[in-house]
Design an enzyme around this catalytic site. Structure first.
Site, PDB file in Angstrom:
ATOM      1  N   VAL A 279       0.559  -1.366   0.099  1.00  0.00           N
ATOM      2  CA  VAL A 279      -0.253  -0.021   0.153  1.00  0.00           C
ATOM      3  C   VAL A 279       0.666   1.107  -0.205  1.00  0.00           C
ATOM      4  CG1 VAL A 279      -1.198   1.994   1.488  1.00  0.00           C
ATOM      5  CG2 VAL A 279      -2.343  -1.094   0.764  1.00  0.00           C
ATOM      6  N   ALA A 280       2.456   1.244   1.277  1.00  0.00           N
ATOM      7  CA  ALA A 280       2.602   2.577   0.980  1.00  0.00           C
ATOM      8  C   ALA A 280       3.383   2.649  -0.012  1.00  0.00           C
ATOM      9  CB  ALA A 280       3.804   2.312   2.071  1.00  0.00           C
TER      10      ALA A 280
ATOM     11  N   ILE B 298       3.127   1.439  -3.644  1.00  0.00           N
ATOM     12  CA  ILE B 298       2.930   2.045  -4.690  1.00  0.00           C
ATOM     13  C   ILE B 298       1.706   3.216  -5.064  1.00  0.00           C
ATOM     14  CG2 ILE B 298       0.353   0.898  -6.251  1.00  0.00           C
ATOM     15  CD1 ILE B 298       0.739  -1.809  -5.418  1.00  0.00           C
TER      16      ILE B 298
ATOM     17  N   GLU C  82      -0.224   4.903  -6.181  1.00  0.00           N
ATOM     18  CA  GLU C  82      -1.387   5.014  -7.165  1.00  0.00           C
ATOM     19  C   GLU C  82      -1.713   6.706  -6.803  1.00  0.00           C
ATOM     20  OE1 GLU C  82      -2.725   1.970  -4.696  1.00  0.00           O
ATOM     21  OE2 GLU C  82      -2.172   2.151  -2.706  1.00  0.00           O
TER      22      GLU C  82
ATOM     23  N   ASP D 267       4.875  11.462   4.718  1.00  0.00           N
ATOM     24  CA  ASP D 267       5.267  11.401   3.250  1.00  0.00           C
ATOM     25  C   ASP D 267       3.638  12.747   2.931  1.00  0.00           C
ATOM     26  OD1 ASP D 267       7.202  10.660   2.397  1.00  0.00           O
ATOM     27  OD2 ASP D 267       6.518   9.020   1.451  1.00  0.00           O
TER      28      ASP D 267
ATOM     29  N   ASN E  71       4.429   6.728   5.515  1.00  0.00           N
ATOM     30  CA  ASN E  71       3.897   7.134   3.854  1.00  0.00           C
ATOM     31  C   ASN E  71       2.397   7.209   3.619  1.00  0.00           C
ATOM     32  OD1 ASN E  71       3.718   6.021   1.038  1.00  0.00           O
ATOM     33  ND2 ASN E  71       5.946   5.342   2.008  1.00  0.00           N
TER      34      ASN E  71
ATOM     35  N   ASP F 284      -1.562  36.512 -33.372  1.00  0.00           N
ATOM     36  CA  ASP F 284      -1.897  37.701 -34.242  1.00  0.00           C
ATOM     37  C   ASP F 284      -1.575  38.577 -34.257  1.00  0.00           C
ATOM     38  OD1 ASP F 284      -3.687  36.049 -35.374  1.00  0.00           O
ATOM     39  OD2 ASP F 284      -5.296  36.730 -33.461  1.00  0.00           O
TER      40      ASP F 284
HETATM   41  P1  ATP Z   1      -4.376  41.367 -37.369  1.00  0.00           P
HETATM   42  O1  ATP Z   1      -3.367  39.662 -37.014  1.00  0.00           O
HETATM   43  O2  ATP Z   1      -3.791  42.284 -37.222  1.00  0.00           O
HETATM   44  O3  ATP Z   1      -5.615  41.264 -36.087  1.00  0.00           O
HETATM   45  P2  ATP Z   1      -5.882  39.886 -38.709  1.00  0.00           P
HETATM   46  O4  ATP Z   1      -5.209  37.930 -39.585  1.00  0.00           O
HETATM   47  O5  ATP Z   1      -7.026  39.345 -38.487  1.00  0.00           O
HETATM   48  O6  ATP Z   1      -5.085  40.980 -38.633  1.00  0.00           O
HETATM   49  P3  ATP Z   1      -8.036  40.836 -40.637  1.00  0.00           P
HETATM   50  O7  ATP Z   1      -8.897  41.663 -39.694  1.00  0.00           O
HETATM   51  O8  ATP Z   1      -8.562  39.567 -41.359  1.00  0.00           O
HETATM   52  O9  ATP Z   1      -6.519  40.494 -40.245  1.00  0.00           O
HETATM   53  O10 ATP Z   1      -7.522  42.216 -41.777  1.00  0.00           O
HETATM   54  C1  ATP Z   1      -7.338  41.661 -43.161  1.00  0.00           C
HETATM   55  C2  ATP Z   1      -7.071  42.872 -43.901  1.00  0.00           C
HETATM   56  O11 ATP Z   1      -8.696  43.394 -43.939  1.00  0.00           O
HETATM   57  C3  ATP Z   1      -6.311  44.053 -42.920  1.00  0.00           C
HETATM   58  O12 ATP Z   1      -5.503  44.670 -43.371  1.00  0.00           O
HETATM   59  C4  ATP Z   1      -7.527  45.603 -43.735  1.00  0.00           C
HETATM   60  O13 ATP Z   1      -7.607  45.467 -44.924  1.00  0.00           O
HETATM   61  C5  ATP Z   1      -8.538  44.601 -43.659  1.00  0.00           C
HETATM   62  N1  ATP Z   1     -10.052  45.027 -43.212  1.00  0.00           N
HETATM   63  C6  ATP Z   1     -10.010  44.610 -41.650  1.00  0.00           C
HETATM   64  N2  ATP Z   1     -10.279  45.127 -41.005  1.00  0.00           N
HETATM   65  C7  ATP Z   1     -11.801  45.144 -41.786  1.00  0.00           C
HETATM   66  C8  ATP Z   1     -13.500  45.965 -41.920  1.00  0.00           C
HETATM   67  N3  ATP Z   1     -14.040  45.760 -41.044  1.00  0.00           N
HETATM   68  N4  ATP Z   1     -13.713  46.081 -43.128  1.00  0.00           N
HETATM   69  C9  ATP Z   1     -12.676  46.285 -43.817  1.00  0.00           C
HETATM   70  N5  ATP Z   1     -11.572  45.743 -44.345  1.00  0.00           N
HETATM   71  C10 ATP Z   1     -11.591  45.560 -43.194  1.00  0.00           C
END
Ligand code: ATP
Length: 853
Positions: free
Chosen positions: A279-280, A282, A284, A696, A692, A326
């Site tokens: 028991v001690a 293993i 578990e 422990d 244990n 992003d």
């Molecule tokens: P990030 O990494 O900066 O967040 P993202 O990958 O989310 O960018 P999006 O938001 O999809 O990018 O935007 C891509 C492109 O679309 C932008 O560079 C811009 O030119 C255009 N865009 C962004 N928002 C809008 C909007 N509300 N209306 C029209 N075009 C837009």
């Protein structure tokens, strides 16, 4: 009450629920909430506390021990029986309190990830927890939302819903608002309804909540939903390993038992001893201890703005070697501001104001409350604020009303543009705005295309986000308003440049990240020059690093891309589905990838990443649902903090595995080797159980609170499938276990040789103290205890002191002497035991010195 809302007109539906398109008043909503209850699915009742307690006794070994205790009671050794039972109950209490707390904190975390809904309350748009929706509420839906209740649609713009979770239909359904006359049709055919739990994949809509919670279609089948409780990879490996180890230990116990019988020892005591040892020794309890450590870690992460949605993520975090992030909001502040504008002097419709400004004003996605507050995405808000600053709020609203919107094609990050259509005299005005490359492909005029691109490149190289505008006038609208039928043959109106500065501190965090062997990568839909400029500012990219465009990526085979993937620091103009390729390529090179995402199309990549990270503030419901981790502040730095915490948690888990296994080993060695060395079995069953299960357990739990090692972010990430015994842990378990047993057996030999009457108490004490010394030394792999500070883990210090006092109690309190069959030690004997035990502490400290050489 009307059930078939798809059969009645919108107005009748509104009347039936005593509401209007302005929504309910707050007062009415509160009273309906009291009547209908929270809009949540009750899938499973929470286990009451006593069930957790009794679960502790389900363990097979513990049951055997209890049977053995009862047998020994029947055989006349009542004291032994009671003590064993008390120790088992104490142990269960400890396990129960920890597990219960862990479960509670996980529940609290779940509550924190509740989604929100945009509704009309008292005539104003408001954001409320989806749980508080009631029948009669007016809700807004947009791409990325998880539909929060069953809804009769009132207004739709290109709305598509993925209903596969409910109907099994894998294609997204295009929704309409027209009343359906057929009765008794399937859910999939109820095109004017949106159902709770389904996903909005495109477009926008307004709808009326008709039923909530368990009365929804999803609620009706909620009984079928099972919450899976998967064990984490570490736990699975531990369980697997624990099983193998159990067989070895059982074999040792059997040998011990048989050889004892051969030597003529009392069979019943031998049996109890073997069972106690099994028991001690293993391990578990280790899988449960791991859960507790992970749950505690998750609670700590939540305080630091990282919400864990799946427990295994806590341990995977520590192994992350690539963070793909992003740009907007994560690396930058998401505080857009208009810094540039250019108006094309073209033949434009006769507006009272400049055509560009009017287009910015009409083609936007911001909602205003009556108090003037505005809700919307940062790019949109910045554009609207720009208009208001130029025109004034009154003229802004007047113009907006003057050209109502008759149709729109919402923004999506694959097309990278959006379109609105407005009546204009006896024609229709089409306005499209979007990324410069998208708009230029929609333009008619080649010179304008060229001019647009040249200017965009210039702005973008300064880190500016470009939104270009185009328009056209149509005499009639096509039957189908789609991107294909509308977004072409435009005239360039001009463009607006927005600036979003990098977050403060992000440069430092990225340096830390690189120092920790983690490569940060930026993935953005933005212009390559904008991306590059920001990446250089924050340090993700250095001049020699590579940038890849989405179009370039599309042309590479997986094999070609695999050869390049490790060197690319920035991806620009990628569409969300390309993120998946990036993850797969990195994973195929053996990397552990954390990937951020906020949009509806990011869900597959969030699922595929080892750690999918969603944005708490700007993220869509769908992305949050798919993620393992939600950043409550959307900050890149929070991911790095979470990785640091993940490393610390895994380190601590390794530390308590190391500690417990060494101690268990020492007990086995001691009992196994004593007879071989010609000495009597040194410990009684209660001693083993005491060491244990009590002495422990407490310090091991406290090891989970250990602070991070000093070099925690200066070393490369650990591989997720790295063995527990790597990095010298295996050797440590063997040699320190043997040393502990050696010290104990030496004490036994010495005491027996000098005919000390208290030899057994001395052996019991040395082993107990040696383990306490060991836990103090094992706190860090490389740092000496004096450097680390004895007070830096107060809980551990307290548990060591407490256990030390308990041991003294067992030695010196007469009533405990009887129970544990111990005798008070003289000061010299106690001093001798303490000195012997300290050998272990010093030896482990010496191991650190050797490791440092
Ligand atoms: P990030 O990494 O900066 O967040 P993202 O990958 O989310 O960018 P999006 O938001 O999809 O990018 O935007 C891509 C492109 O679309 C932008 O560079 C811009 O030119 C255009 N865009 C962004 N928002 C809008 C909007 N509300 N209306 C029209 N075009 C837009």
């Amino acid at each position: 009450m009307i059930k078939q809302f798809f059969n009645i007109e919108v107005n009748d539906a509104l009347k039936a629920l005593h509401t209007s398109t302005n929504g309910l008043s707050q007062l009415e909503a509160t009273s309906r909430l009291a009547k209908y209850g929270l809009n949540e699915l009750v899938t499973k009742k929470n286990k009451p506390a006593w069930v957790y307690f009794f679960d502790q006794f389900k363990d097979f070994m513990i049951l055997i021990l209890m049977v053995a205790a009862i047998l020994s009671g029947i055989m006349g050794d009542m004291v032994d029986a009671v003590v064993i039972l008390i120790i088992v109950v104490l142990n269960a209490l400890l396990g129960f309190s920890q597990e219960y707390k862990a479960e509670k904190s996980m529940l609290a975390l779940k509550k924190m990830s509740i989604t929100t809904a945009r509704v009309n309350r008292d005539g104003n748009p408001a954001i409320i927890p989806s749980e508080e929706l009631v029948p009669g509420d007016i809700v807004f839906l947009e791409a990325g939302n998880i539909v929060p209740a069953d809804i009769r649609l009132i207004e739709v713009h290109g709305l598509s819903i993925d209903e596969s979770s409910l109907t099994g239909e894998s294609n997204a359904i295009h929704k309409k608002i027209e009343t359906i006359n057929d009765k008794d049709i399937s859910l999939g055919d109820q095109l004017n309804m949106a159902f709770k739990g389904t996903l909005v994949t495109a477009g926008r809509a307004t709808g009326l909540v008709v039923v909530t919670a368990m009365s929804t279609e999803l609620g009706k089948i909620a009984g079928l939903l099972q919450e899976e409780k998967a064990s984490t990879p570490l736990q699975r490996r531990m369980e697997h390993f624990g099983k193998k180890l159990s067989y070895i230990i059982l074999l040792i116990c059997l040998i011990l038992f048989i050889s004892g019988l051969v030597r003529g020892e009392d069979p019943f005591t031998l049996l109890l001893l073997s069972i106690s040892l099994a028991v001690a020794a293993i391990p578990e309890a280790l899988p449960a201890l791991i859960t507790i450590a992970l749950a505690k870690g998750a609670a700590r992460l939540a305080k630091r703005k990282s919400l864990i949605r799946k427990l295994p993520a806590v341990e995977t975090l520590g192994s992350v070697s690539f963070i793909c992030s992003d740009k907007t909001g994560t690396l930058t502040q998401n505080k857009m501001e208009v810094v540039e504008n250019f108006e094309n002097t073209v033949l434009s419709p006769s507006f009272s104001n400049t055509p560009l400004l009017l287009s910015v004003l009409l083609n936007q996605d911001v909602q205003f409350s009556q108090t003037g507050d505005s809700l919307g995405e940062s790019t949109e808000l910045a554009l609207v604020n720009y208009c208001i600053s130029k025109l004034g709020i009154v003229e802004f609203h007047e113009l907006y009303k003057q050209y109502p919107r008759v149709a729109e094609i919402p923004f999506d990050s694959d097309r990278k543009c959006m379109t609105t259509i407005h009546p204009f005299g006896d024609q229709f005005l089409v306005i499209t705005k979007g990324a410069s490359e998208t708009i230029q492909t929609c333009l008619l005029d080649a010179t304008a295309k060229h001019q647009l691109l040249t200017m965009s490149d210039k702005w973008a190289s300064q880190g500016i986000r470009v939104i270009a505008y185009g328009f056209k006038l149509l005499d009639v609208l096509p039957a189908q308003i789609t991107s294909k039928s509308i977004e072409h043959d435009l005239v360039w109106l001009g463009q607006i440049g927005l600036m979003d500065p990098p977050r403060v501190n992000v440069k430092r965090v990225i340096e830390e990240c690189k120092g920790a062997g983690i490569k940060p990568v930026m993935i953005t839909g933005d212009h390559p020059a904008t991306a590059k400029s920001i990446a250089l500012q924050v340090g993700i990219m250095e001049e020699q690093d590579k940038l890849m465009l989405g179009t370039e990526l599309a042309q590479l085979t997986d094999e070609q891309f695999g050869m390049l993937v490790l060197d690319i620091a920035v991806y620009a103009r990628v569409s969300p589905n390309q993120k998946l390729r990036i993850i797969k390529a990195l994973q195929s090179k053996g990397h552990f990838v954390a990937m951020t995402g906020d949009g509806v199309n990011d869900a597959p990549s969030l699922k595929a990443a080892n750690i999918g990270v969603a944005m708490g503030i700007t993220g869509t419901d769908v992305s949050k649902e798919a993620a393992d981790l939600i950043l409550l502040d959307d900050h890149f730095g929070t991911i790095v903090n979470a990785v640091k915490e993940g490393r610390r948690i895994v380190d601590n888990i390794r530390k308590f595995i190391k500690y417990i296994m060494t101690c268990n080993g020492a007990e086995i060695w001691t009992i196994f080797l004593a007879p071989i060395l010609g000495m009597p079995i040194p410990l009684l069953p209660i001693h083993i159980l005491w060491i244990n299960l009590v002495t422990d357990g407490l310090p091991a739990l406290a090891l989970a609170n250990e602070k991070g090692e000093m070099d925690i972010m200066k070393r490369p990430p650990r591989k997720a499938d790295e063995s527990f015994f790597s990095d010298g842990v295996g050797y440590h378990i063997v040699w320190v276990g043997l040393l502990m047993a050696g010290v104990t057996l030496a004490t036994q030999a010495y005491a027996l040789h000098n005919e000390f009457a208290h030899w057994q108490t001395m052996v019991f004490t040395v082993l107990s103290f040696a383990q306490l010394g060991h836990v103090l030394a094992v706190r860090s792999d490389k740092t000496f205890l004096f450097q680390q500070g004895i007070f830096s883990n107060p809980l551990l210090l307290l548990s060591v002191l407490f256990t030390f006092c308990l041991q003294l109690g067992v030695i010196y309190i007469p009533f405990l002497n009887e129970i544990f069959k111990t005798q008070p030690l003289s000061l010299q004997e106690l001093g001798f035991c303490t000195l012997m035990a300290m050998i272990v502490f010093h030896a482990v400290e010496l191991e650190k010195l050797i490791k440092r050489l």
